[in-house]
Write a protein that holds these residues in place. Structure first.
Motif, short mmCIF file in Angstrom:
data_model
loop_
_atom_site.label_atom_id
_atom_site.label_comp_id
_atom_site.label_asym_id
_atom_site.label_seq_id
_atom_site.Cartn_x
_atom_site.Cartn_y
_atom_site.Cartn_z
N GLN A 11 62.39 28.03 33.98
CA GLN A 11 62.47 29.31 33.30
C GLN A 11 61.54 29.35 32.09
O GLN A 11 60.84 30.35 31.86
CB GLN A 11 63.90 29.60 32.85
CG GLN A 11 64.85 29.86 33.99
CD GLN A 11 66.28 30.07 33.50
OE1 GLN A 11 66.51 30.31 32.32
NE2 GLN A 11 67.23 29.96 34.42
N LEU A 12 61.51 28.27 31.35
CA LEU A 12 60.62 28.19 30.19
C LEU A 12 59.16 28.25 30.64
O LEU A 12 58.35 28.99 30.06
CB LEU A 12 60.88 26.90 29.40
CG LEU A 12 60.02 26.68 28.17
CD1 LEU A 12 60.27 27.77 27.13
CD2 LEU A 12 60.30 25.31 27.56
N GLU A 14 57.88 29.52 33.40
CA GLU A 14 57.54 30.84 33.90
C GLU A 14 57.48 31.87 32.78
O GLU A 14 56.60 32.73 32.76
CB GLU A 14 58.52 31.26 34.99
CG GLU A 14 58.35 30.44 36.25
CD GLU A 14 59.32 30.79 37.36
OE1 GLU A 14 60.14 31.74 37.20
OE2 GLU A 14 59.28 30.11 38.41
N SER A 15 58.39 31.79 31.82
CA SER A 15 58.38 32.73 30.68
C SER A 15 57.13 32.56 29.84
O SER A 15 56.46 33.54 29.49
CB SER A 15 59.63 32.51 29.81
OG SER A 15 60.80 32.80 30.53
N LEU A 18 54.00 33.80 31.74
CA LEU A 18 53.85 35.25 31.74
C LEU A 18 53.44 35.78 30.36
O LEU A 18 52.68 36.74 30.26
CB LEU A 18 55.13 35.93 32.23
CG LEU A 18 55.40 35.75 33.73
CD1 LEU A 18 56.77 36.33 34.10
CD2 LEU A 18 54.31 36.40 34.56
N CYS A 19 53.93 35.13 29.30
CA CYS A 19 53.51 35.51 27.94
C CYS A 19 52.02 35.24 27.75
O CYS A 19 51.29 36.09 27.20
CB CYS A 19 54.31 34.75 26.89
SG CYS A 19 56.01 35.31 26.74
N THR A 80 61.98 33.64 37.41
CA THR A 80 63.19 33.64 36.59
C THR A 80 62.80 33.36 35.15
O THR A 80 62.23 32.31 34.84
CB THR A 80 64.19 32.57 37.09
OG1 THR A 80 64.39 32.76 38.48
CG2 THR A 80 65.50 32.69 36.36
N LEU A 81 63.09 34.31 34.29
CA LEU A 81 62.73 34.18 32.88
C LEU A 81 63.91 33.63 32.08
O LEU A 81 65.04 33.58 32.55
CB LEU A 81 62.27 35.53 32.33
CG LEU A 81 61.14 36.18 33.13
CD1 LEU A 81 60.76 37.52 32.51
CD2 LEU A 81 59.94 35.27 33.20
N LEU A 82 63.64 33.24 30.84
CA LEU A 82 64.66 32.63 29.99
C LEU A 82 65.87 33.52 29.79
O LEU A 82 66.99 33.04 29.69
CB LEU A 82 64.08 32.25 28.63
CG LEU A 82 63.27 30.96 28.62
CD1 LEU A 82 62.65 30.74 27.25
CD2 LEU A 82 64.10 29.77 29.00
N GLU A 86 65.46 38.08 36.72
CA GLU A 86 64.79 37.61 37.93
C GLU A 86 63.95 38.72 38.52
O GLU A 86 64.38 39.87 38.57
CB GLU A 86 65.81 37.13 38.97
CG GLU A 86 66.43 35.81 38.64
CD GLU A 86 67.25 35.26 39.81
OE1 GLU A 86 67.35 35.93 40.86
OE2 GLU A 86 67.78 34.16 39.66
#
Length: 151
Positions: A11-12, A14-15, A18-19, A80-82, A86
């Motif tokens: 999750q970290l 992927e988050s 994306l940032c 899946t973000l923090l 989803e």
């Protein structure tokens, strides 16, 4: 390849990915509208190398998140973000193709680290060996204005 969707590391990753992707898009848009000072004079081969590295870095910065998203979705994994949000796959599942794209993502990640390291070393070489102002020219203009005003 992936653990359960609640896996914090995924999750970290992927988050943050994306940032970074959003920041790269904003950076490209900013470069389109903002004026740029003329770069310091360097030899032709250095100028060509600098442009090639800049283009390669931008290419990698777009390709990395796009291959990550594509690979995950092809493998049937949602993003899946923090916050627990989803984004389900909009692609038809093809595990083998997704695994290949995920492998390419890994290779691109390694390549951008090497290229960014080389880029940093080149900047330090210009600053400490050549003393030609190339590294200073990369600083934001507001920082240069602040330094020239004695702040």
């Amino acid at each position: 390849m992936y653990a359960h969707a609640s896996d914090f590391d995924r999750q970290l990753h992927e988050s943050l990915g994306l940032c970074v992707f959003a920041l790269v898009v904003m950076r490209v848009l900013w470069r389109i509208v903002d004026t740029q000072p003329d770069p310091p004079q360097v030899s032709l081969w250095m100028s060509v190398a600098a442009k090639a590295v800049q283009w390669a870095l931008y290419l990698f910065l777009f390709a990395l998140p796009l291959t990550a998203i594509t690979g995950a979705w092809l493998e049937g994994h949602p993003l899946t973000l923090l916050a627990g949000l989803e984004t389900p796959s909009v692609l038809e599942v093809s595990h083998n193709v997704g695994a290949t794209v995920a492998t390419i993502h890994t290779w691109l990640g390694d390549a951008i680290l090497w290229l960014a390291g080389f880029h940093a070393l080149a900047g330090l070489y210009h600053h400490f060996i050549l003393r030609d102002g190339v590294l200073v020219s990369m600083l934001p203009r507001w920082l240069l204005l602040r330094r020239s005003n004695g702040e």
